[in-house]
Enzyme design. Sequence first.
Site, PDB file in Angstrom:
ATOM      1  N   GLY A   1     -40.396  -1.465  -9.199  1.00 12.35           N
ATOM      2  CA  GLY A   1     -39.855  -0.831  -9.099  1.00 12.35           C
ATOM      3  C   GLY A   1     -39.330  -0.727  -7.647  1.00 12.35           C
TER       4      GLY A   1
ATOM      5  CE1 TYR B   1     -26.115   2.660 -11.387  1.00  9.76           C
ATOM      6  CE2 TYR B   1     -25.501   3.651  -9.624  1.00  9.76           C
ATOM      7  CZ  TYR B   1     -26.642   3.014 -10.390  1.00  9.76           C
ATOM      8  OH  TYR B   1     -28.100   3.869 -10.105  1.00  9.76           O
TER       9      TYR B   1
ATOM     10  CG  ASP C   1     -40.017  -3.760 -13.450  1.00 11.85           C
ATOM     11  OD1 ASP C   1     -39.064  -4.108 -13.108  1.00 11.85           O
ATOM     12  OD2 ASP C   1     -39.915  -2.374 -12.414  1.00 11.85           O
TER      13      ASP C   1
END
Length: 324
Positions: free
Chosen positions: A10, A149, A31
Amino acid sequence: MKALITGGAGFIGSHLAEQLLARGDEVCVIDDLSTGKLENVAHLRSHPRFHLAVESILNETVMDRLVSECDVIFHLAAAVGVELIVKSPVETIERNVLGTHVVLRLAARYLRKVLITSTSEIYGKSESIPFTEEDDRVLGATTKSRWSYSCSKAIDEFLALAYYKEKGVPTVIMRLFNTVGPRQTGRYGMVIPRLVRQALAGEPLTVYGDGEQVRCFTYVADVVWAAMHLMDEPRAVGEVFNVGNDKGISIVELARKIIAMTGSSSEISFIPYSKAYEEGFEDMRIRVPSLTKVKAAIGYEPRVQLDETLHHVIDHFLANKSQE
């Protein structure tokens, strides 16, 4: 030292991998490329001390091997970006909570030190500015998916602190405030890459709401420096730290600054939150961190301010026109 970086392909993870390699560490990245990209680490793949596993952190067989072979874990893998969070709340909750649980359970098995990246979203709608690490959290109703979140990352923090207190796993928590820099995409709602791309393309710059919401933006190199130093600092274990820049700017002023710096002919287009995200979407007016605790712990100071940050991002977009 051998470091495992979850979410290492990322935006932030790739910069962290570079700096760990630069100081002589061995780096293993895992990832699943859901938001990360192979292009972010393409320049590292020939490095003899860099290793990449394209796999989900929910694959415990793979994670068990990687954790057993590492010395420390930088846990960056998470669902990120307001657009992704609103559109895919199940993915947000499961990836954040279940993924962190896997990391911590295996860290307990092999007694590995873990740095957990959390978020300024933790503070929710609190108006206690600047935010300090011990402040109360103020959140909206569970019917507002935006707050999923914040809650999922709060569970991550609770889990990390519980594993430290109950099982002796050395954990450090880092709450990030709007990290920005080269390789960040605007695809999931990140404001600066989205506005820079629009300005360079001569498109209207889309500002949500009235644009008077204030945010602080942190250059990725400052975040990486803080992550490495917090991981190396014994007194940071079992603690939570804000990491960011404490100089705020309204989003509409940010848009104007980007137009001026790119020499764009673009105009600003104001988009209601209900159209940008969902009906009843709630946002925070001001989000500014207190940096007192992290300064005392590791001498952290944001070294790159907004204008320099924007120059880096603009230059990156000009050099990589396929960024989006």
